[in-house]
Design a protein around this motif. Structure first.
Motif, mmCIF file in Angstrom:
data_model
loop_
_atom_site.group_PDB
_atom_site.id
_atom_site.type_symbol
_atom_site.label_atom_id
_atom_site.label_comp_id
_atom_site.label_asym_id
_atom_site.label_seq_id
_atom_site.Cartn_x
_atom_site.Cartn_y
_atom_site.Cartn_z
ATOM 1 N N ARG A 1 16.389 -31.488 -17.603
ATOM 2 C CA ARG A 1 16.980 -31.582 -18.947
ATOM 3 C C ARG A 1 16.387 -32.788 -19.660
ATOM 4 N N ASP A 2 16.762 -32.995 -20.892
ATOM 5 C CA ASP A 2 16.282 -34.150 -21.636
ATOM 6 C C ASP A 2 16.765 -35.431 -20.957
ATOM 7 N N VAL A 3 15.827 -36.352 -20.686
ATOM 8 C CA VAL A 3 16.188 -37.586 -19.995
ATOM 9 C C VAL A 3 15.568 -38.807 -20.670
ATOM 10 N N LEU A 4 16.306 -39.897 -20.592
ATOM 11 C CA LEU A 4 15.823 -41.215 -20.989
ATOM 12 C C LEU A 4 16.101 -42.122 -19.805
ATOM 13 N N ILE A 5 15.039 -42.582 -19.154
ATOM 14 C CA ILE A 5 15.177 -43.418 -17.967
ATOM 15 C C ILE A 5 14.676 -44.816 -18.310
ATOM 16 N N GLY A 6 15.503 -45.819 -18.053
ATOM 17 C CA GLY A 6 15.178 -47.186 -18.425
ATOM 18 C C GLY A 6 14.610 -48.025 -17.305
ATOM 19 N N ASN A 7 13.865 -49.042 -17.704
ATOM 20 C CA ASN A 7 13.309 -50.040 -16.786
ATOM 21 C C ASN A 7 12.519 -49.422 -15.643
ATOM 22 N N VAL A 8 11.698 -48.425 -15.955
ATOM 23 C CA VAL A 8 11.032 -47.664 -14.887
ATOM 24 C C VAL A 8 9.941 -48.416 -14.152
ATOM 25 N N CYS A 9 9.198 -49.255 -14.846
ATOM 26 C CA CYS A 9 8.090 -49.946 -14.197
ATOM 27 C C CYS A 9 7.655 -51.121 -15.058
ATOM 28 N N HIS A 10 6.592 -51.799 -14.610
ATOM 29 C CA HIS A 10 6.136 -52.986 -15.324
ATOM 30 C C HIS A 10 4.655 -52.986 -15.634
ATOM 31 N N SER A 11 3.904 -52.053 -15.072
ATOM 32 C CA SER A 11 2.449 -52.130 -15.239
ATOM 33 C C SER A 11 1.850 -50.781 -15.611
ATOM 34 N N LEU A 12 0.654 -50.841 -16.111
ATOM 35 C CA LEU A 12 -0.090 -49.638 -16.458
ATOM 36 C C LEU A 12 -0.327 -48.780 -15.218
ATOM 37 N N GLU A 13 -0.666 -49.413 -14.108
ATOM 38 C CA GLU A 13 -0.929 -48.655 -12.874
ATOM 39 C C GLU A 13 0.304 -47.864 -12.445
ATOM 40 N N ASP A 14 1.481 -48.471 -12.542
ATOM 41 C CA ASP A 14 2.723 -47.757 -12.208
ATOM 42 C C ASP A 14 2.924 -46.572 -13.141
#
Length: 151
Positions: free
Chosen positions: A59-72
């Motif tokens: 479903r439609d999701v908004l997930i916060g603080n997922v990562c910190h870098s481009l590689e992630d």
């Protein structure tokens, strides 16, 4: 299914109040379900759990603080591609938010520098490293289907 992620932004921030109908959670809540242990498990496993949960939610999701870098972020997008869905938008802090974070760090340092283990200029170095990271992400996704939105 709309999939939106944030970097260094909490989904409970008032700017995301308009996302009604979206499942909203920070990554910590999601990986808790999978018993992820940051001291034992590999970091990439956290991102795999994230993608698995998005797939299960479907479903439609908004997930916060997922990562910190481009590689992630690249790994998350690769895992999403393998699971046949796209990351449409990634929200990052705006320049004004980033400057406010720097100013707050400097204020805290000036008040507490006797009790914290930071050398003079370290707050600014960390800020510049984060700034370079955001600019790298923005540049990488300039001509990509995933949109980077400063908020």
């Amino acid at each position: 299914m709309n999939v939106f992620l944030t970097i260094n932004l909490d989904v409970n921030d008032k700017v995301f109040d308009g996302f009604s109908g979206f499942y909203k959670a920070n990554i910590d809540k999601i990986i808790e379900k999978y018993n992820y242990d940051m001291f034992v498990d590999e970091y990439q496993l956290k991102l795999k759990y994230l993608v698995e949960e998005i797939k299960v939610l479907n479903r439609d999701v908004l997930i916060g603080n997922v990562c910190h870098s481009l590689e992630d972020l690249k790994l998350i997008i690769s895992l999403a591609d393998e699971n046949r869905f796209e990351i449409e938008k990634v929200f990052i802090p705006s320049v004004s938010r980033r400057i406010l974070t720097l100013l707050e760090g400097q204020r805290i340092y000036s008040e507490l520098n006797r009790w914290i283990d930071f050398y003079p200029g370290q707050i600014e170095e960390v800020h510049q490293k984060n700034e370079d990271n955001y600019l790298e992400i923005i540049k990488y996704f300039e001509n990509n289907k995933t949109r980077i939105i400063e908020i």
